[in-house]
Design an enzyme around this catalytic site. Structure first.
Site, mmCIF file in Angstrom:
data_model
loop_
_atom_site.group_PDB
_atom_site.id
_atom_site.type_symbol
_atom_site.label_atom_id
_atom_site.label_comp_id
_atom_site.label_asym_id
_atom_site.label_seq_id
_atom_site.Cartn_x
_atom_site.Cartn_y
_atom_site.Cartn_z
ATOM 1 N N GLY A 46 -28.239 37.707 -32.720
ATOM 2 C CA GLY A 46 -27.812 36.876 -31.602
ATOM 3 C C GLY A 46 -26.487 37.360 -31.072
ATOM 4 N N GLN A 51 -18.491 37.177 -26.804
ATOM 5 C CA GLN A 51 -18.357 38.270 -27.768
ATOM 6 C C GLN A 51 -18.252 39.637 -27.104
ATOM 7 O OE1 GLN A 51 -21.798 36.756 -30.368
ATOM 8 N NE2 GLN A 51 -20.412 37.750 -31.823
ATOM 9 N N CYS A 90 -21.428 37.370 -38.553
ATOM 10 C CA CYS A 90 -21.152 37.404 -37.118
ATOM 11 C C CYS A 90 -20.705 38.804 -36.735
ATOM 12 C CB CYS A 90 -20.053 36.392 -36.798
ATOM 13 S SG CYS A 90 -19.643 36.336 -35.043
ATOM 14 N N LEU A 91 -21.239 39.307 -35.635
ATOM 15 C CA LEU A 91 -20.865 40.658 -35.185
ATOM 16 C C LEU A 91 -19.383 40.739 -34.832
ATOM 17 C CD1 LEU A 91 -23.970 41.523 -32.952
ATOM 18 C CD2 LEU A 91 -23.486 42.305 -35.287
ATOM 19 N N HIS A 132 -25.249 28.796 -34.010
ATOM 20 C CA HIS A 132 -24.143 29.762 -34.137
ATOM 21 C C HIS A 132 -23.726 30.276 -32.756
ATOM 22 C CE1 HIS A 132 -22.229 33.313 -36.332
ATOM 23 N NE2 HIS A 132 -22.262 33.730 -35.084
ATOM 24 N N GLU A 133 -24.705 30.607 -31.912
ATOM 25 C CA GLU A 133 -24.379 31.180 -30.594
ATOM 26 C C GLU A 133 -23.780 30.123 -29.660
ATOM 27 O OE1 GLU A 133 -24.163 34.244 -30.644
ATOM 28 O OE2 GLU A 133 -25.472 34.561 -32.360
ATOM 29 N N HIS A 136 -20.194 29.732 -30.299
ATOM 30 C CA HIS A 136 -19.358 30.772 -29.672
ATOM 31 C C HIS A 136 -18.930 30.360 -28.258
ATOM 32 C CE1 HIS A 136 -19.055 34.223 -32.311
ATOM 33 N NE2 HIS A 136 -20.358 34.246 -32.550
HETATM 34 NI NI NI Z 1 -21.353 35.269 -34.067
#
Ligand code: NI
Length: 161
Positions: A46, A51, A90-91, A132-133, A136
């Protein structure tokens, strides 16, 4: 289509609240394309627009199930029930994992790239990815919510993966 640079913690953009998309333009289509490219390139499940430094309420998710790539503009979780505790990464926070309590099942509503309403009811891992997204978009990171945070390699050493 292009791979964008993923913003990493502690970049303050990750703490900002993203703005709703008022109109779906070719720029939004390009954003969605680039977000999917960037997510797949980084082997993520995701990605949220903040991000890649874009403060718009846009997410992409692909947890490798039959849904494939899900693109959602102005997503909103409209109902949630149950609980699940499980690991997340998380990226934007490479190398860290944490056990996060999430709703087990959610219904999320938003727009697809054509501006049509998209309503998805998701459970377990897909529900976790959506939560999670959406976090963000509100400047919330999983490390804010995690019961425990650990380095990925420590966990691997213990053989827990
Ligand atoms: Ni993330």
């Amino acid at each position: 289509m292009a791979i964008r640079i993923i913003v990493k913690e502690p970049d303050p953009v990750l703490r900002e609240k993203a703005k709703p998309v008022p109109k779906i333009t070719p720029n939004i289509h390009k954003l969605l394309d680039d977000m999917a490219d960037t997510m797949y390139d980084a082997e993520g499940v995701g990605l949220a627009a903040p991000q890649i430094g874009i403060l718009k309420r846009v997410i992409v998710v692909d947890v490798g199930d039959d849904n494939g790539l899900i693109e959602m503009i102005n997503p909103e979780i409209v109902s949630a029930e149950g609980e699940q505790l499980g690991p997340e990464g998380c990226l934007s926070i490479p190398g860290l994992r944490g056990d996060v309590n999430r709703s087990l099942t959610i219904t999320i509503k938003g727009l697809d790239r054509n501006g049509d309403e998209l309503v998805i009811t998701a459970s377990e891992f897909l529900a976790r990815a959506f939560q999670h997204e959406v976090d963000h978009l509100n400047g919330v990171l999983f490390t804010d919510l995690a019961k425990s945070v650990y380095r990925e390699e420590e966990r691997q050493k213990k053989g827990e993966e």
